[in-house]
Design a protein around this motif. Structure first.
Motif, PDB file in Angstrom:
ATOM      1  N   ASP A 496       0.819  -1.215   0.000  1.00  0.00           N
ATOM      2  CA  ASP A 496       0.000   0.000   0.000  1.00  0.00           C
ATOM      3  C   ASP A 496       0.853   1.266   0.000  1.00  0.00           C
ATOM      4  OD1 ASP A 496      -2.649   1.061  -0.029  1.00  0.00           O
ATOM      5  OD2 ASP A 496      -2.417   1.633   2.084  1.00  0.00           O
ATOM      6  N   GLY A 497       2.183   1.093  -0.024  1.00  0.00           N
ATOM      7  CA  GLY A 497       3.075   2.253  -0.059  1.00  0.00           C
ATOM      8  C   GLY A 497       3.361   2.872   1.292  1.00  0.00           C
ATOM      9  N   GLN A 498       2.929   2.229   2.385  1.00  0.00           N
ATOM     10  CA  GLN A 498       3.181   2.761   3.734  1.00  0.00           C
ATOM     11  C   GLN A 498       4.453   2.102   4.288  1.00  0.00           C
ATOM     12  OE1 GLN A 498      -0.453   3.088   6.242  1.00  0.00           O
ATOM     13  NE2 GLN A 498      -1.564   2.225   4.491  1.00  0.00           N
ATOM     14  N   ASN A 535      -0.615 -16.808  -5.782  1.00  0.00           N
ATOM     15  CA  ASN A 535      -0.516 -15.878  -6.907  1.00  0.00           C
ATOM     16  C   ASN A 535      -1.551 -14.767  -6.802  1.00  0.00           C
ATOM     17  OD1 ASN A 535       0.731 -15.028  -9.270  1.00  0.00           O
ATOM     18  ND2 ASN A 535      -0.800 -16.007 -10.564  1.00  0.00           N
ATOM     19  N   ALA A 536      -2.686 -15.071  -6.191  1.00  0.00           N
ATOM     20  CA  ALA A 536      -3.725 -14.056  -6.030  1.00  0.00           C
ATOM     21  C   ALA A 536      -3.368 -13.053  -4.933  1.00  0.00           C
ATOM     22  CB  ALA A 536      -5.059 -14.721  -5.703  1.00  0.00           C
ATOM     23  N   GLY A 541       5.120  -6.278  -5.894  1.00  0.00           N
ATOM     24  CA  GLY A 541       5.480  -6.754  -7.227  1.00  0.00           C
ATOM     25  C   GLY A 541       6.807  -7.453  -7.327  1.00  0.00           C
ATOM     26  N   GLU A 542       7.588  -7.465  -6.240  1.00  0.00           N
ATOM     27  CA  GLU A 542       8.937  -8.020  -6.322  1.00  0.00           C
ATOM     28  C   GLU A 542       8.970  -9.528  -6.591  1.00  0.00           C
ATOM     29  OE1 GLU A 542       9.639  -4.055  -4.701  1.00  0.00           O
ATOM     30  OE2 GLU A 542       8.101  -5.578  -4.437  1.00  0.00           O
ATOM     31  N   ILE A 545       7.114 -12.220 -10.774  1.00  0.00           N
ATOM     32  CA  ILE A 545       7.720 -13.050 -11.822  1.00  0.00           C
ATOM     33  C   ILE A 545       7.781 -14.503 -11.370  1.00  0.00           C
ATOM     34  CG2 ILE A 545       9.837 -13.487 -13.125  1.00  0.00           C
ATOM     35  CD1 ILE A 545      10.400 -10.513 -13.079  1.00  0.00           C
ATOM     36  N   GLU A 546       8.182 -14.727 -10.114  1.00  0.00           N
ATOM     37  CA  GLU A 546       8.265 -16.085  -9.583  1.00  0.00           C
ATOM     38  C   GLU A 546       6.881 -16.722  -9.477  1.00  0.00           C
ATOM     39  OE1 GLU A 546      11.994 -14.390  -9.246  1.00  0.00           O
ATOM     40  OE2 GLU A 546      10.106 -13.559  -8.522  1.00  0.00           O
ATOM     41  N   GLN A 547       5.900 -15.956  -9.022  1.00  0.00           N
ATOM     42  CA  GLN A 547       4.547 -16.493  -8.903  1.00  0.00           C
ATOM     43  C   GLN A 547       3.978 -16.876 -10.260  1.00  0.00           C
ATOM     44  OE1 GLN A 547       3.205 -12.981  -6.572  1.00  0.00           O
ATOM     45  NE2 GLN A 547       2.366 -14.445  -5.110  1.00  0.00           N
TER      46      GLN A 547
END
Length: 693
Positions: A496-498, A535-536, A541-542, A545-547
């Motif tokens: 959430d950017g916090q 995956n859900a 976002g890091e 790619i793996e998921q």
């Protein structure tokens, strides 16, 4: 051998330490019973059919030996099996599939299943028509269930016999998909009279067993009999094991250990299994009511069981406890294998009770009794539950309460209502711990369900309210749960950017470095388990790619299971990087690198070496993940991601190579190669800038 009572007592006390004293065993069962009772309304749906799953086998009985596998029974709730035609009228629901057991002209203990009222197209497709009647074949039933279960989040699904072996990132289990009958089969009714005559099991246990019915599992008396189903009394056997006194249970454990460490160890092709051992024990208890089941008489009880086993092998007949006409040795213990097994067992018998010394485990207890004439019995305090043992056993709940169990918010409400009613009764502190840990898991799953809803298009008001509720769920879970729950809240804040809030939550997730006095505090501060991200669950976002790579290869949910310490360091590095604290980010990166290279032996300041001794020295609930093959790939992958973020592209390439070198459990090879290309491109760019400068 002299001093048999002394030796018996020594073996009994030793096995109480290995197998568990009566209090520990009862608590193990209580954890499973309470959890399943609170989740009794939870069912798993496949293709619009609701299935109920229940733990069974030695793990459910209370054993925690290395051979105690996780076994489960599963059955469709709409399938109703009856043992005689008069019971058909009990089912009027149009959604019910009514099936009749036919045991005529079949080997004892087996039945045919005739479809009376088809309630679902599944059975109609699977059925075979014989004389204008529809019968359910076992092979097509199992084959269809394997296809159905392959659509779940298990990474691998295959079957052997009636069991379907399923492997997920968190669990490896054998599941027997069967059919449930609420009625006691007619072929087993003489068992009731036999119990009444012998007085064992007691009348209340027999009544519970009969009322619980039985199961039918998809396997015939031979591999060619596709229309035969075996009548299973798994639920009845569990109830009988629960009714054993502790000396009888310890004798059961002694027989299992002797089978594994001596009989099967010395056999090239073992043909005896623990189910035969359980059957031997039941018959000995029921037939010899004069036998004293006390610690001082344990070896005598074992010897009686062993002699009966030898007799059965000699005659080639192992009568099923519920249907004695069913000879369970009929196919397996025959011919040369039977003769070789009898010679082996008779050699043990000729050596007397000393044959137990062939078992490395039991030999230690014999030596203790012989060397120490004044045998040091267990102290009375060990009869009580140990807090560390409780924390170990609470991990069982995670095997029962899964995302498959909690599928929507409506079920969360139902679970919480049941938990609230349970808490109104008089409960012990350990029962409260069971409910507290279970509640934390359920609330966290509720937060994940709400977070997934944010991926859908909603108006601003609904988005705001959903985010608020999701945050509240993660906060509540972290308030009552163990330290890993803080990481889920930290991941939510990071997504959430916090970042400052996320960093504070991550720092609270560090294992406690001071002495913990109360049990509740120890449960919350010292219990560690893996972080599960589907995956859900796009917290950030890091790891997308793996998921995606996992989901593409396996066709499943892209589930990642990350060791707690690895996730803790990743969150520290990500938050420090976002907040511009480069020095602290580099320090946390070095800690993660040291941890992965050296495991528990590493020196990681303030987190692992100063930790309260319960966590690694005594607790044993969290293995070293970096030597635990299934999760090494994602651990090295995360180190590489963090190194790339911090600008160490060459180090990232080395870590990705380590991820490729270990056994891939998460199936992220494609993601690793993509990461290597990204790091290689970044490395070339940084070098070119350096030379241009």
């Amino acid at each position: 051998m002299k001093n048999v009572p002394c030796l018996s007592r020594s073996v009994y006390e030793g096995l109480c330490e290995k197998v568990g004293n009566s209090t520990k065993v009862n608590f193990r069962r209580e954890v499973i019973d309470i959890t399943e009772d609170l989740l009794s309304t939870s069912n798993v749906c496949f293709e619009n059919r609701c299935y109920k799953f229940k733990l069974s086998g030695s793990f459910r009985e209370g054993f925690r030996l290395k051979t105690s596998d996780i076994d489960m029974l599963g059955w469709c709730l709409s399938d109703k099996v009856v043992s005689n035609p008069s019971q058909i009228c009990l089912y009027h629901n149009p959604h019910h599939t009514v099936i009749l057991m036919e045991c005529d002209d079949l080997p004892p203990g087996f039945t045919r299943l005739k479809l009376i009222v088809p309630g679902h197209v599944f059975h109609e497709i699977s059925c075979v028509e014989i004389n204008d009647e529809l019968y359910v074949p076992n092979y097509s039933f199992t084959k269809n269930m394997v296809k159905t279960l392959e659509s779940t989040d298990f990474n691998r699904t295959f079957y052997h016999g009636p069991a379907i072996s399923m492997v997920s990132a968190l669990l490896e289990t054998d599941i027997v998909i069967c059919l449930k009958s609420d009625h006691w089969p007619d072929t087993a009714k003489p068992w009731i009279q036999r119990c009444q005559q012998s007085g064992w099991p007691v009348e209340t246990v027999v009544s519970q067993i009969v009322n619980s019915g039985c199961h039918v599992v998809p396997i015939g008396s031979t591999s060619d009999e596709n229309l035969e189903w075996r009548i299973s009394f798994s639920n009845a056997e569990q109830m009988i094991v629960y009714s054993l006194n502790h000396c009888q249970f310890i004798c059961y454990g002694l027989l299992k250990i002797f089978l594994k460490e001596v009989i099967n160890e010395q056999s090239k092709s073992p043909i005896l299994c623990s189910y035969f051992i359980k059957t031997v024990l039941f018959w000995v208890i029921q037939n010899d009511r004069t036998l004293k089941w006390t610690p001082e008489n344990l070896l005598c009880c074992f010897w009686n069981c062993f002699k009966l086993l030898i007799h059965w092998v000699n005659t080639g007949c192992c009568p099923n406890f519920f249907i004695p006409q069913n000879n369970m040795f009929k196919v397996k213990v025959t011919g040369h294998a039977q003769a070789a097994l009898f010679d082996q067992l008779y050699d043990f018998y000729a050596n007397g009770i000393e044959c137990l010394c062939l078992s490395p485990t039991i030999k230690l207890y014999f030596n203790d009794a012989i060397i120490n004439k004044n045998l040091p019995f267990m102290q009375e305090t060990s009869r009580y539950l140990n807090d560390v043992h409780v924390l170990e056993e609470l991990q069982t709940i995670g095997k029962i309460v899964t995302p498959l169990t909690v599928k929507n918010l409506e079920e969360v409400v139902v679970f919480m209502n049941r938990i609230e009613k349970f808490l109104k009764g008089n409960i012990t502190k350990y029962q409260a711990a069971i409910v507290q840990y279970m509640t934390a898991l359920i609330i966290r799953y509720a937060g994940m369900i709400l977070q997934r809803m944010l991926q859908k298009k909603m108006c601003r008001k609904h988005t705001y309210l959903t985010k608020k509720w999701a945050c509240s769920m993660f906060k509540f879970s972290s308030a009552i749960g163990s330290v890993p729950e803080h990481l889920y809240l930290a991941m939510y804040y990071y997504g959430d950017g916090q970042y400052e809030q996320s960093l504070r939550c991550t720092q609270r997730a560090r294992p406690c470095s001071v002495e913990v006095k109360s049990f509740n505090a120890m449960m919350r501060k010292c219990m560690i388990y893996f972080i599960n991200i589907g995956n859900a669950d796009t917290f950030f976002g890091e790891l997308v790619i793996e998921q995606n790579a996992n989901e593409e290869i396996s066709g499943k949910s892209g589930e990642l299971i990350i060791p707690f310490n690895v996730m803790l360091h990743m969150m520290l590095i990500l938050n420090y990087h976002k907040l511009g604290a480069r020095v602290l980010a580099q320090q946390s990166l070095q800690d993660l690198r040291t941890l992965l290279h050296n495991g528990k032996r590493s020196h990681v300041p303030t987190i692992f070496r100063e930790i309260y001794p319960y966590v690694y020295a005594r607790l044993r609930i969290y293995g070293d993940p970096y030597y635990d093959v299934p999760y090494a790939d994602i651990s090295w992958q995360i180190l590489g991601i963090c190194q790339h973020i911090c600008g160490d592209y060459l180090g990232a390439l080395n870590s990705y190579q380590r991820s490729l070198a270990v056994k891939s459990f998460h199936r992220i090879h494609k993601a690793t190669y993509l990461r290597m290309l990204i790091s290689l491109f970044a490395l070339i760019q940084s070098r070119s800038k350096y030379w241009d400068g």
